[in-house]
Design a protein around this motif. Structure first.
Motif, PDB file in Angstrom:
ATOM      1  N   TRP A 110      71.544 108.388   8.433  1.00 11.98           N
ATOM      2  CA  TRP A 110      70.305 108.448   7.656  1.00 11.98           C
ATOM      3  C   TRP A 110      70.062 109.803   6.983  1.00 11.98           C
ATOM      4  CZ3 TRP A 110      66.794 106.749   4.694  1.00 11.98           C
ATOM      5  CH2 TRP A 110      65.565 107.406   4.556  1.00 11.98           C
ATOM      6  N   PRO A 111      70.223 110.951   7.665  1.00 14.64           N
ATOM      7  CA  PRO A 111      69.959 112.231   6.992  1.00 14.64           C
ATOM      8  C   PRO A 111      70.838 112.481   5.765  1.00 14.64           C
ATOM      9  CG  PRO A 111      70.041 112.536   9.368  1.00 14.64           C
ATOM     10  CD  PRO A 111      70.547 111.153   9.100  1.00 14.64           C
ATOM     11  N   ARG A 115      67.489 112.709  -1.098  1.00 12.39           N
ATOM     12  CA  ARG A 115      66.630 112.405  -2.246  1.00 12.39           C
ATOM     13  C   ARG A 115      67.443 112.352  -3.533  1.00 12.39           C
ATOM     14  NH1 ARG A 115      63.341 114.749  -6.176  1.00 12.39           N
ATOM     15  NH2 ARG A 115      61.325 113.667  -6.402  1.00 12.39           N
ATOM     16  N   VAL A 137      67.102 103.592   7.550  1.00 12.42           N
ATOM     17  CA  VAL A 137      65.888 104.385   7.749  1.00 12.42           C
ATOM     18  C   VAL A 137      65.238 104.119   9.114  1.00 12.42           C
ATOM     19  CG1 VAL A 137      64.440 102.644   6.602  1.00 12.42           C
ATOM     20  CG2 VAL A 137      63.670 105.031   6.724  1.00 12.42           C
ATOM     21  N   ASP A 140      59.874 105.916  11.584  1.00 13.77           N
ATOM     22  CA  ASP A 140      58.954 107.005  11.256  1.00 13.77           C
ATOM     23  C   ASP A 140      59.226 107.634   9.891  1.00 13.77           C
ATOM     24  OD1 ASP A 140      61.294 108.352  11.779  1.00 13.77           O
ATOM     25  OD2 ASP A 140      60.487 109.604  13.382  1.00 13.77           O
ATOM     26  N   ALA A 141      60.263 107.161   9.205  1.00  9.73           N
ATOM     27  CA  ALA A 141      60.577 107.701   7.880  1.00  9.73           C
ATOM     28  C   ALA A 141      60.346 106.672   6.776  1.00  9.73           C
ATOM     29  CB  ALA A 141      62.023 108.193   7.840  1.00  9.73           C
ATOM     30  N   LYS A 142      59.880 105.486   7.144  1.00  7.82           N
ATOM     31  CA  LYS A 142      59.731 104.418   6.153  1.00  7.82           C
ATOM     32  C   LYS A 142      58.686 104.743   5.091  1.00  7.82           C
ATOM     33  CE  LYS A 142      61.413 100.447   8.776  1.00  7.82           C
ATOM     34  NZ  LYS A 142      61.097  99.118   9.340  1.00  7.82           N
ATOM     35  N   GLU A 143      57.592 105.365   5.506  1.00  5.74           N
ATOM     36  CA  GLU A 143      56.538 105.682   4.538  1.00  5.74           C
ATOM     37  C   GLU A 143      57.040 106.673   3.489  1.00  5.74           C
ATOM     38  OE1 GLU A 143      51.910 107.287   4.423  1.00  5.74           O
ATOM     39  OE2 GLU A 143      52.827 106.664   6.322  1.00  5.74           O
ATOM     40  N   GLY A 144      57.771 107.685   3.938  1.00  8.32           N
ATOM     41  CA  GLY A 144      58.332 108.655   3.009  1.00  8.32           C
ATOM     42  C   GLY A 144      59.339 108.020   2.077  1.00  8.32           C
ATOM     43  N   LEU A 145      60.158 107.121   2.606  1.00  8.09           N
ATOM     44  CA  LEU A 145      61.130 106.418   1.767  1.00  8.09           C
ATOM     45  C   LEU A 145      60.414 105.566   0.728  1.00  8.09           C
ATOM     46  CD1 LEU A 145      63.980 105.505   1.020  1.00  8.09           C
ATOM     47  CD2 LEU A 145      63.834 103.797   2.862  1.00  8.09           C
TER      48      LEU A 145
END
Length: 226
Positions: A110-111, A115, A137, A140-145
């Motif tokens: 994932w990392p 972007r 993803v 906890d990273a879904k919103e940012g994605l």
């Protein structure tokens, strides 16, 4: 009685050499069979050739078979090579590496879905990055994605927009906040794409084309007049 071929026997080495040569044959059907053979009898010795061919292979079906052959190898050797390929200057190499990583499904990657890949100028690379991202993803990273994806609403042609909408919808209700920005956009294309995606979120069986057409009508006339 079926012949038992010892590992690394001369017979096996000869077969592997034949497969490696066939991967670069002029005839796409020969390359397809070679990729099938490499996946059917996975061998770490195929890794370099499979990676190199993936970066330049023009035939869709052969590329798909190359992906399968790579997934048949141990992730311990493939994943590091695929991660390194994400920085390639060749768009197809990046796209194929992303596609293969999405098939392997190793969350530790994932990392590496950066972007810059999500916003890659090449549409095929970006689409591959979107598909890989929604698979890899963490919660906890879904919103940012969702925000990164929604920032590209209105991008490209019908196929690109459909891919982006599907990626967003796959994230679920977490995209609602990200869509609000698109719905408030002064760009008609962005607003229409956001509305169509919102409809698909509510009704996954809806036609994307009809959703886009309806959204464009709403944007052009305004909700009250429409």
């Amino acid at each position: 009685m079926k012949e038992v071929v010892p590992v690394n026997s001369p017979h096996t080495n000869s077969q592997n050499t034949h497969v490696l040569r066939a991967l670069s044959a002029e005839d796409s059907s020969v390359r397809l069979q070679a990729a099938l053979a490499a996946g059917t009898h996975p061998d770490p010795g195929f890794l370099d050739a499979l990676m190199e061919r993936s970066a330049i292979e023009p035939d869709f079906f052969v590329r798909d078979m190359l992906v399968w052959a790579l997934t048949r190898l141990s992730p311990e050797i493939t994943v590091p090579r695929l991660r390194a390929e994400l920085g390639s200057e060749h768009a197809q190499a990046r796209s194929q590496a992303l596609h293969t990583l999405s098939k392997i499904g190793d969350g530790s990657v994932w990392p590496a879905i950066t972007r810059s890949l999500l916003h890659d100028a090449d549409h095929e690379v970006a689409r591959s990055a979107w598909r890989a991202a929604i698979i890899l993803v963490p919660d906890d990273a879904k919103e940012g994605l969702a925000m990164e994806l929604a920032a590209q609403l209105g991008r490209g042609d019908r196929d690109v927009q459909l891919s982006l909408s599907r990626a967003l919808v796959a994230l679920g209700d977490v995209i609602e906040q990200a869509l609000r920005t698109g719905l408030a956009s002064k760009d008609p294309a962005v607003q229409a794409h956001a509305r169509a995606t919102e409809r698909l979120l509510r009704d996954p069986d809806a036609s994307f084309d009809s959703a886009i057409d309806e959204a464009k009508r709403l944007v052009a006339l305004g909700p009250d007049r429409a």
